[in-house]
Motif scaffolding. Structure first.
Motif, PDB file in Angstrom:
ATOM      1  N   ARG A   4       4.340  -1.043  17.801  1.00  0.00           N
ATOM      2  CA  ARG A   4       5.736  -0.729  17.479  1.00  0.00           C
ATOM      3  C   ARG A   4       6.211  -1.495  16.256  1.00  0.00           C
ATOM      4  NH1 ARG A   4       8.554  -2.883  20.804  1.00  0.00           N
ATOM      5  NH2 ARG A   4       7.225  -3.526  22.554  1.00  0.00           N
ATOM      6  N   ASP A   5       5.795  -2.752  16.149  1.00  0.00           N
ATOM      7  CA  ASP A   5       6.194  -3.539  14.980  1.00  0.00           C
ATOM      8  C   ASP A   5       5.637  -2.942  13.691  1.00  0.00           C
ATOM      9  OD1 ASP A   5       7.615  -5.303  16.545  1.00  0.00           O
ATOM     10  OD2 ASP A   5       6.097  -6.896  16.506  1.00  0.00           O
ATOM     11  N   VAL A   6       4.399  -2.462  13.740  1.00  0.00           N
ATOM     12  CA  VAL A   6       3.806  -1.832  12.560  1.00  0.00           C
ATOM     13  C   VAL A   6       4.611  -0.602  12.159  1.00  0.00           C
ATOM     14  CG1 VAL A   6       1.802  -0.529  11.720  1.00  0.00           C
ATOM     15  CG2 VAL A   6       1.474  -2.697  12.927  1.00  0.00           C
ATOM     16  N   ARG A   7       4.965   0.225  13.136  1.00  0.00           N
ATOM     17  CA  ARG A   7       5.727   1.425  12.814  1.00  0.00           C
ATOM     18  C   ARG A   7       7.118   1.102  12.291  1.00  0.00           C
ATOM     19  NH1 ARG A   7       0.951   1.970  14.360  1.00  0.00           N
ATOM     20  NH2 ARG A   7       0.134   4.058  14.177  1.00  0.00           N
ATOM     21  N   ALA A   8       7.757   0.093  12.878  1.00  0.00           N
ATOM     22  CA  ALA A   8       9.084  -0.294  12.405  1.00  0.00           C
ATOM     23  C   ALA A   8       9.022  -0.828  10.981  1.00  0.00           C
ATOM     24  CB  ALA A   8       9.688  -1.340  13.342  1.00  0.00           C
ATOM     25  N   LEU A   9       7.987  -1.613  10.670  1.00  0.00           N
ATOM     26  CA  LEU A   9       7.850  -2.144   9.320  1.00  0.00           C
ATOM     27  C   LEU A   9       7.505  -1.029   8.333  1.00  0.00           C
ATOM     28  CD1 LEU A   9       7.910  -4.628   7.530  1.00  0.00           C
ATOM     29  CD2 LEU A   9       5.526  -5.072   8.135  1.00  0.00           C
ATOM     30  N   SER A  10       6.681  -0.080   8.761  1.00  0.00           N
ATOM     31  CA  SER A  10       6.318   1.047   7.899  1.00  0.00           C
ATOM     32  C   SER A  10       7.538   1.870   7.511  1.00  0.00           C
ATOM     33  CB  SER A  10       5.291   1.942   8.595  1.00  0.00           C
ATOM     34  OG  SER A  10       4.083   1.243   8.828  1.00  0.00           O
ATOM     35  N   ALA A  11       8.516   1.938   8.419  1.00  0.00           N
ATOM     36  CA  ALA A  11       9.733   2.690   8.121  1.00  0.00           C
ATOM     37  C   ALA A  11      10.571   2.004   7.052  1.00  0.00           C
ATOM     38  CB  ALA A  11      10.555   2.872   9.391  1.00  0.00           C
ATOM     39  N   ARG A  12      10.363   0.696   6.864  1.00  0.00           N
ATOM     40  CA  ARG A  12      11.147  -0.067   5.887  1.00  0.00           C
ATOM     41  C   ARG A  12      10.414  -0.260   4.570  1.00  0.00           C
ATOM     42  NH1 ARG A  12      12.404  -1.610  10.884  1.00  0.00           N
ATOM     43  NH2 ARG A  12      14.602  -2.041  11.318  1.00  0.00           N
ATOM     44  N   VAL A  13       9.097  -0.203   4.610  1.00  0.00           N
ATOM     45  CA  VAL A  13       8.283  -0.513   3.432  1.00  0.00           C
ATOM     46  C   VAL A  13       7.405   0.692   3.127  1.00  0.00           C
ATOM     47  CG1 VAL A  13       6.620  -2.093   2.416  1.00  0.00           C
ATOM     48  CG2 VAL A  13       8.232  -2.935   4.126  1.00  0.00           C
TER      49      VAL A  13
ATOM     50  N   GLU B  18      12.011 -10.192 -12.072  1.00  0.00           N
ATOM     51  CA  GLU B  18      11.493  -9.016 -11.383  1.00  0.00           C
ATOM     52  C   GLU B  18      10.278  -9.298 -10.507  1.00  0.00           C
ATOM     53  OE1 GLU B  18      13.196  -6.254 -11.374  1.00  0.00           O
ATOM     54  OE2 GLU B  18      14.648  -7.268 -12.680  1.00  0.00           O
ATOM     55  N   PHE B  19       9.807 -10.536 -10.500  1.00  0.00           N
ATOM     56  CA  PHE B  19       8.684 -10.865  -9.625  1.00  0.00           C
ATOM     57  C   PHE B  19       9.115 -11.000  -8.168  1.00  0.00           C
ATOM     58  CE2 PHE B  19       6.430 -11.514 -13.483  1.00  0.00           C
ATOM     59  CZ  PHE B  19       5.081 -11.467 -13.168  1.00  0.00           C
ATOM     60  N   LEU B  20      10.404 -11.015  -7.914  1.00  0.00           N
ATOM     61  CA  LEU B  20      10.904 -11.091  -6.538  1.00  0.00           C
ATOM     62  C   LEU B  20      10.350  -9.951  -5.692  1.00  0.00           C
ATOM     63  CD1 LEU B  20      12.748 -11.941  -4.197  1.00  0.00           C
ATOM     64  CD2 LEU B  20      14.634 -10.778  -5.358  1.00  0.00           C
ATOM     65  N   HIS B  21      10.439  -8.714  -6.189  1.00  0.00           N
ATOM     66  CA  HIS B  21      10.048  -7.564  -5.382  1.00  0.00           C
ATOM     67  C   HIS B  21       8.560  -7.568  -5.023  1.00  0.00           C
ATOM     68  CE1 HIS B  21      13.972  -6.048  -6.846  1.00  0.00           C
ATOM     69  NE2 HIS B  21      13.989  -5.452  -5.666  1.00  0.00           N
ATOM     70  N   PRO B  22       7.654  -7.710  -5.989  1.00  0.00           N
ATOM     71  CA  PRO B  22       6.244  -7.720  -5.587  1.00  0.00           C
ATOM     72  C   PRO B  22       5.871  -8.915  -4.722  1.00  0.00           C
ATOM     73  CG  PRO B  22       6.470  -8.185  -7.943  1.00  0.00           C
ATOM     74  CD  PRO B  22       7.802  -7.722  -7.461  1.00  0.00           C
ATOM     75  N   THR B  23       6.548 -10.048  -4.897  1.00  0.00           N
ATOM     76  CA  THR B  23       6.234 -11.213  -4.074  1.00  0.00           C
ATOM     77  C   THR B  23       6.619 -10.961  -2.622  1.00  0.00           C
ATOM     78  OG1 THR B  23       6.564 -12.674  -5.979  1.00  0.00           O
ATOM     79  CG2 THR B  23       6.565 -13.693  -3.805  1.00  0.00           C
ATOM     80  N   LEU B  24       7.799 -10.384  -2.401  1.00  0.00           N
ATOM     81  CA  LEU B  24       8.187 -10.034  -1.040  1.00  0.00           C
ATOM     82  C   LEU B  24       7.264  -8.953  -0.481  1.00  0.00           C
ATOM     83  CD1 LEU B  24       9.984 -10.136   1.443  1.00  0.00           C
ATOM     84  CD2 LEU B  24      11.599  -8.622   0.267  1.00  0.00           C
ATOM     85  N   ASP B  25       6.910  -7.970  -1.292  1.00  0.00           N
ATOM     86  CA  ASP B  25       6.010  -6.916  -0.821  1.00  0.00           C
ATOM     87  C   ASP B  25       4.665  -7.481  -0.378  1.00  0.00           C
ATOM     88  OD1 ASP B  25       7.816  -4.869  -1.157  1.00  0.00           O
ATOM     89  OD2 ASP B  25       6.984  -4.149  -3.056  1.00  0.00           O
ATOM     90  N   LEU B  26       4.160  -8.471  -1.108  1.00  0.00           N
ATOM     91  CA  LEU B  26       2.885  -9.067  -0.718  1.00  0.00           C
ATOM     92  C   LEU B  26       3.031  -9.864   0.576  1.00  0.00           C
ATOM     93  CD1 LEU B  26      -0.059  -9.309  -1.442  1.00  0.00           C
ATOM     94  CD2 LEU B  26       0.499 -11.257  -2.917  1.00  0.00           C
ATOM     95  N   ALA B  27       4.177 -10.518   0.761  1.00  0.00           N
ATOM     96  CA  ALA B  27       4.429 -11.205   2.030  1.00  0.00           C
ATOM     97  C   ALA B  27       4.461 -10.201   3.180  1.00  0.00           C
ATOM     98  CB  ALA B  27       5.742 -11.981   1.957  1.00  0.00           C
ATOM     99  N   LEU B  28       5.076  -9.035   2.953  1.00  0.00           N
ATOM    100  CA  LEU B  28       5.134  -8.016   3.998  1.00  0.00           C
ATOM    101  C   LEU B  28       3.767  -7.390   4.246  1.00  0.00           C
ATOM    102  CD1 LEU B  28       8.544  -6.338   3.101  1.00  0.00           C
ATOM    103  CD2 LEU B  28       8.060  -7.990   4.928  1.00  0.00           C
ATOM    104  N   ALA B  29       2.935  -7.305   3.205  1.00  0.00           N
ATOM    105  CA  ALA B  29       1.556  -6.863   3.410  1.00  0.00           C
ATOM    106  C   ALA B  29       0.848  -7.794   4.383  1.00  0.00           C
ATOM    107  CB  ALA B  29       0.813  -6.820   2.078  1.00  0.00           C
ATOM    108  N   ASN B  30       1.151  -9.072   4.296  1.00  0.00           N
ATOM    109  CA  ASN B  30       0.543 -10.035   5.206  1.00  0.00           C
ATOM    110  C   ASN B  30       1.120  -9.964   6.614  1.00  0.00           C
ATOM    111  OD1 ASN B  30      -1.574 -11.948   3.906  1.00  0.00           O
ATOM    112  ND2 ASN B  30      -0.053 -11.577   2.314  1.00  0.00           N
ATOM    113  N   VAL B  31       2.350  -9.484   6.757  1.00  0.00           N
ATOM    114  CA  VAL B  31       2.857  -9.191   8.096  1.00  0.00           C
ATOM    115  C   VAL B  31       2.019  -8.071   8.708  1.00  0.00           C
ATOM    116  CG1 VAL B  31       4.828  -8.413   9.466  1.00  0.00           C
ATOM    117  CG2 VAL B  31       5.200  -9.938   7.515  1.00  0.00           C
TER     118      VAL B  31
END
Length: 403
Positions: free
Chosen positions: A368-377, A248-261
């Motif tokens: 635009r990239d921020v808004r597109a990512l916000s729609a996914r996360v 289950e560490f997959l999800h928070p690890t990806l979320d932290l990577a996306l936080a860095n995006v």
């Protein structure tokens, strides 16, 4: 800040000039890998807005990431990978995202997918995939929402047969490996497997004219009778999944990577506006300083959570459900702060630069990239509150004992 003064931009055909990247040492050398990411980002920054408008698949950018060694940064050193920690991978994602959000977004998902065997696989698969992925310099792509398993799987005896559609896929136009995730009807546990991107059963839909992240996200990928041997079902033995808490560490690890995006996109917006302000006799005011402070605060918290994550990844065979709950809450909080900072900064730089046309043209891509990512996360701030109330949101993570 990304310094592109001496960077070599793309050639007329969209490719980048070949350069010799010296090998980097393995072990505790994260700063050197961060510097390598900054070198690659300086190249990517030149012409990023024009390439974004073109919407063409980022083949040249992917090749650059491979040549620079960033694709294999997490790979085992014994096979030629970087052998780096997740905090270094998160830093690389942030730096690349400041230059080109689509490429940072693609790299964030690649790191999660290339580590999937570590998260859910057996020791045999971990060793095998770690070796071949490094030696072949594979780039991984797949669904943006991991483990949702939208595909349907048929059990054909020796093989699993995948059918359906990968919606909102990341990197599938340029990847070497596509991660397939589906379920057998009537079974709850999702099944993940690797497939070569050249598999004839894949069909890319007509490209989307996306609002943001135009070059990392495709419309969809149709999957038609793609057969994978059952031996390729990650984490399965004799068709049965072998669970462990680290899954289950997959999800928070990806979320932290996306936080860095998000943080990279915010940094990119400040870099663009800073260049404008310097040219305007160094003009600045408290509003710009507040944006810088906002970013620094979000970056510091994300780095703190990444360091906590490194401790947990280092002892992944012994992590507990309590570790997971605590880390997931901290990551959610970091993602919440990073997304808020990115949304606020990419909006307000227009004001602090007096709506300069050149700045607006460049920052609009990042906005635009921020808004597109916000729609996914969508970080669940309520989870942070719940974990604080029940005492599971803690930072007293124990360091692993020396062997």
């Amino acid at each position: 800040m990304i310094d592109s003064t001496d960077a070599v931009g793309p050639l007329g055909d969209g490719s980048f000039r070949t350069r010799q990247w010296p090998p980097l040492p393995v072990g505790p050398c994260g700063e050197q890998w961060r510097a390598r990411a900054a070198e690659a980002a300086a190249v990517l920054a030149v012409g990023a807005a024009e390439r974004d408008r073109s919407g063409e698949p980022p083949h040249a950018e992917v090749e650059l990431l491979k040549e620079a060694g960033l694709v294999t940064l997490l790979g085992p050193a014994v096979h030629g990978g970087g052998g780096q920690s997740w905090s270094v991978a998160h830093a690389a994602v942030r730096v690349i995202s400041a230059a080109d959000g689509s490429i940072g977004h693609l790299l964030a998902h690649h790191y999660a997918w290339v580590w999937l065997a570590e998260f859910i696989g057996t020791e045999e698969k971990i060793e095998h995939i770690g070796e071949v992925a490094v030696r072949a310099k594979w780039l991984f792509g797949g669904p943006s929402r991991v483990r949702e398993a939208t595909l349907e799987i048929g059990d054909a005896g020796v093989d699993m047969v995948f059918n359906g559609e990968i919606a909102d896929p990341v990197g599938c136009r340029v990847c070497d490996i596509v991660m397939l995730e589906g379920r057998i009807p009537g079974r709850e546990v999702p099944i993940s497997a690797l497939a070569m991107a050249t598999e004839p059963g894949f069909g890319l839909a007509a490209e989307r004219d996306g609002f943001g992240l135009r070059r990392s996200v495709s419309a969809r990928v149709a999957v038609d009778d793609v057969a994978i041997p059952w031996t390729g079902a990650l984490g399965h033995v004799d068709k049965q999944f072998q669970p462990r808490p680290y899954n289950e560490f997959l999800h928070p690890t990806l979320d932290l990577a996306l936080a860095n995006v998000f943080l990279g996109l915010a940094r990119g917006a400040l870099d663009v506006s800073a260049a404008h302000l310097r040219a305007d006799a160094g003009r600045t005011d408290g509003a710009f300083g507040s944006l810088v402070a906002w970013l620094w605060q979000a970056e510091a918290f994300a780095d703190e959570v990444a360091a906590e994550g490194d401790v947990l990844h280092a002892r992944r065979t012994s992590v507990t459900e309590r570790d997971l709950r605590a880390h997931r809450a901290r990551v959610t909080a970091a993602l919440d702060r990073a997304s808020a900072a990115a949304a606020g900064i990419t909006s307000r730089v227009f004001d602090v630069t007096s709506g300069d046309d050149a700045v607006m043209a460049e920052v609009s891509r990042l906005w635009r990239d921020v808004r597109a990512l916000s729609a996914r996360v969508a970080p669940d701030a309520a989870e942070v509150g719940r974990s604080f109330l029940d005492g599971t949101c803690r930072t007293d993570i124990e360091e692993p004992e020396d062997d």
